[in-house]
Scaffold this motif. Sequence first.
Motif, mmCIF file in Angstrom:
data_model
loop_
_atom_site.group_PDB
_atom_site.id
_atom_site.type_symbol
_atom_site.label_atom_id
_atom_site.label_comp_id
_atom_site.label_asym_id
_atom_site.label_seq_id
_atom_site.Cartn_x
_atom_site.Cartn_y
_atom_site.Cartn_z
ATOM 1 N N SER A 187 0.803 -1.224 0.000
ATOM 2 C CA SER A 187 0.000 0.000 0.000
ATOM 3 C C SER A 187 0.832 1.268 0.000
ATOM 4 O O SER A 187 0.289 2.366 -0.204
ATOM 5 N N VAL A 188 2.159 1.168 0.204
ATOM 6 C CA VAL A 188 2.948 2.378 0.445
ATOM 7 C C VAL A 188 2.974 3.288 -0.780
ATOM 8 O O VAL A 188 2.732 4.493 -0.681
ATOM 9 N N ALA A 189 3.284 2.740 -1.956
ATOM 10 C CA ALA A 189 3.367 3.578 -3.153
ATOM 11 C C ALA A 189 2.009 4.198 -3.478
ATOM 12 O O ALA A 189 1.925 5.375 -3.849
ATOM 13 N N TYR A 190 0.955 3.422 -3.332
ATOM 14 C CA TYR A 190 -0.390 3.935 -3.608
ATOM 15 C C TYR A 190 -0.745 5.042 -2.614
ATOM 16 O O TYR A 190 -1.256 6.103 -3.006
ATOM 17 N N ASP A 191 -0.478 4.813 -1.329
ATOM 18 C CA ASP A 191 -0.787 5.833 -0.329
ATOM 19 C C ASP A 191 0.012 7.108 -0.574
ATOM 20 O O ASP A 191 -0.492 8.220 -0.376
ATOM 21 N N LEU A 192 1.263 6.946 -1.011
ATOM 22 C CA LEU A 192 2.071 8.126 -1.315
ATOM 23 C C LEU A 192 1.485 8.878 -2.506
ATOM 24 O O LEU A 192 1.389 10.117 -2.484
ATOM 25 N N MET A 193 1.080 8.155 -3.540
ATOM 26 C CA MET A 193 0.467 8.801 -4.701
ATOM 27 C C MET A 193 -0.776 9.590 -4.295
ATOM 28 O O MET A 193 -0.944 10.763 -4.682
ATOM 29 N N VAL A 194 -1.649 8.969 -3.509
ATOM 30 C CA VAL A 194 -2.884 9.636 -3.095
ATOM 31 C C VAL A 194 -2.581 10.820 -2.170
ATOM 32 O O VAL A 194 -3.261 11.850 -2.214
ATOM 33 N N HIS A 195 -1.554 10.692 -1.342
ATOM 34 C CA HIS A 195 -1.139 11.791 -0.473
ATOM 35 C C HIS A 195 -0.717 13.002 -1.306
ATOM 36 O O HIS A 195 -1.036 14.156 -0.959
ATOM 37 N N LEU A 196 -0.021 12.756 -2.408
ATOM 38 C CA LEU A 196 0.483 13.843 -3.239
ATOM 39 C C LEU A 196 -0.548 14.333 -4.249
ATOM 40 O O LEU A 196 -0.532 15.504 -4.633
ATOM 41 N N ASP A 197 -1.420 13.426 -4.698
ATOM 42 C CA ASP A 197 -2.480 13.794 -5.641
ATOM 43 C C ASP A 197 -3.618 12.786 -5.507
ATOM 44 O O ASP A 197 -3.507 11.663 -6.001
ATOM 45 N N PRO A 198 -4.720 13.149 -4.836
ATOM 46 C CA PRO A 198 -5.827 12.201 -4.640
ATOM 47 C C PRO A 198 -6.706 12.010 -5.864
ATOM 48 O O PRO A 198 -7.683 11.258 -5.818
ATOM 49 N N GLY A 199 -6.369 12.654 -6.982
ATOM 50 C CA GLY A 199 -7.218 12.576 -8.165
ATOM 51 C C GLY A 199 -7.202 11.201 -8.817
ATOM 52 O O GLY A 199 -6.178 10.522 -8.866
ATOM 53 N N TYR A 200 -8.361 10.818 -9.338
ATOM 54 C CA TYR A 200 -8.511 9.515 -10.001
ATOM 55 C C TYR A 200 -7.729 9.453 -11.311
ATOM 56 O O TYR A 200 -7.190 8.411 -11.681
ATOM 57 N N LEU A 201 -7.629 10.572 -12.025
ATOM 58 C CA LEU A 201 -6.970 10.589 -13.326
ATOM 59 C C LEU A 201 -5.508 10.180 -13.210
ATOM 60 O O LEU A 201 -4.978 9.472 -14.073
ATOM 61 N N ARG A 202 -4.826 10.604 -12.162
ATOM 62 C CA ARG A 202 -3.423 10.260 -11.979
ATOM 63 C C ARG A 202 -3.264 8.744 -11.865
ATOM 64 O O ARG A 202 -2.355 8.160 -12.440
ATOM 65 N N ARG A 203 -4.158 8.128 -11.096
ATOM 66 C CA ARG A 203 -4.099 6.676 -10.918
ATOM 67 C C ARG A 203 -4.297 5.958 -12.250
ATOM 68 O O ARG A 203 -3.551 5.036 -12.592
ATOM 69 N N VAL A 204 -5.302 6.383 -13.006
ATOM 70 C CA VAL A 204 -5.601 5.753 -14.290
ATOM 71 C C VAL A 204 -4.422 5.893 -15.248
ATOM 72 O O VAL A 204 -4.019 4.936 -15.917
ATOM 73 N N ARG A 205 -3.855 7.083 -15.297
ATOM 74 C CA ARG A 205 -2.742 7.317 -16.215
ATOM 75 C C ARG A 205 -1.528 6.462 -15.833
ATOM 76 O O ARG A 205 -0.836 5.926 -16.708
ATOM 77 N N GLY A 206 -1.288 6.315 -14.542
ATOM 78 C CA GLY A 206 -0.167 5.495 -14.098
ATOM 79 C C GLY A 206 -0.291 4.061 -14.558
ATOM 80 O O GLY A 206 0.673 3.452 -15.045
ATOM 81 N N MET A 207 -1.486 3.492 -14.434
ATOM 82 C CA MET A 207 -1.690 2.109 -14.857
ATOM 83 C C MET A 207 -1.723 2.004 -16.374
ATOM 84 O O MET A 207 -1.202 1.026 -16.942
ATOM 85 N N ALA A 208 -2.320 2.977 -17.052
ATOM 86 C CA ALA A 208 -2.409 2.930 -18.512
ATOM 87 C C ALA A 208 -1.036 2.931 -19.158
ATOM 88 O O ALA A 208 -0.830 2.334 -20.217
ATOM 89 N N VAL A 209 -0.065 3.595 -18.526
ATOM 90 C CA VAL A 209 1.301 3.605 -19.046
ATOM 91 C C VAL A 209 2.072 2.375 -18.575
ATOM 92 O O VAL A 209 2.713 1.671 -19.370
ATOM 93 N N SER A 210 2.018 2.081 -17.292
ATOM 94 C CA SER A 210 2.865 1.041 -16.712
ATOM 95 C C SER A 210 2.420 -0.367 -17.075
ATOM 96 O O SER A 210 3.270 -1.246 -17.300
ATOM 97 N N GLY A 211 1.117 -0.607 -17.129
ATOM 98 C CA GLY A 211 0.631 -1.953 -17.397
ATOM 99 C C GLY A 211 1.095 -2.502 -18.740
ATOM 100 O O GLY A 211 1.773 -3.537 -18.803
#
Length: 297
Positions: A187-211
């Motif tokens: 959970s650490v990387a995810y919690d850090l991401m949400v801490h820095l930017d709680p927006g849903y778009l950031r999460r989607v973009r991260g997976m769309a590129v990395s996956g």
Amino acid sequence: MPRSTPPATVHDSLVLEPRDVRFDWSALPLHWIPDEPMATHTINVLHLLLPEGERWFVKVFKDALPLITDEQLREEVLGFIGQEAIHAEAHQEVLDHLLGQGLDPRPYVRQISWLFHRVLGDKPGLTPAQRRENTIERVAFVAAIEHFTAFLGNWALNSPGLDRAKADPTMLDLLRWHGAEEVEHRSVAYDLMVHLDPGYLRRVRGMAVSGPLLVHLWVRGARFMLAADPTLDGRIRPTWREARLIARRGLLPDPGRAVRSALRYFRPGYHPTQEGSSSQALAYLATSPAARAAATH
């Protein structure tokens, strides 16, 4: 736009301990799953990707440390950095052993190094605001990748097929020790991401590129390892059909389950604690030969 679930209470009791493990690879056979070169080398792709990848994780998280305002999360990030640094060195030792057996991983590793250092590395000339945005974007990539490493870690902890196939016990301990720590700190990387930017778009973009990038690198890595194996003479080429057949025997993660796991990442209420079991991970770490030996040093 959907919002992420706030992680305010999910990390209250998490204390991450870097375990300075050591492995003896002197007796490791080239095909450490007997008579299963494709399964062996498909998993061996981890050793190609992880040393450079996890060193990059460490660099990204060190860059993110000044942006953290939650002291508990800061402690988790520091523990994550310590664990990831040790993971990188453990897998590097396997690469060095493979080289000694006549399988040269360096051409592929150089490409991975270029990707992480040149494509995903620091960008010169950025303003402070641009540097902050670049750091958060890279944290989002790490969060998506960590979803996959937690999936793989959970698989390693629940893969009796490898035991039935008489896979090398030292390699099994490496995979399960590493897998358990991936589940432990999932959970650490995810919690850090949400801490820095709680927006849903950031999460989607991260997976769309990395996956898709991870899938591409893994397929290329498996092809490279099988072609570079001096005992195979290029006779075996990986196919999705063969991967599914091997997965049914429990020697590889099931590709369909991996896809379904990736899709869960897009759910608005997703959190990594929904993947895997912390108690199972800690139970293995309490019995892992390498982790127990490290605890006595």
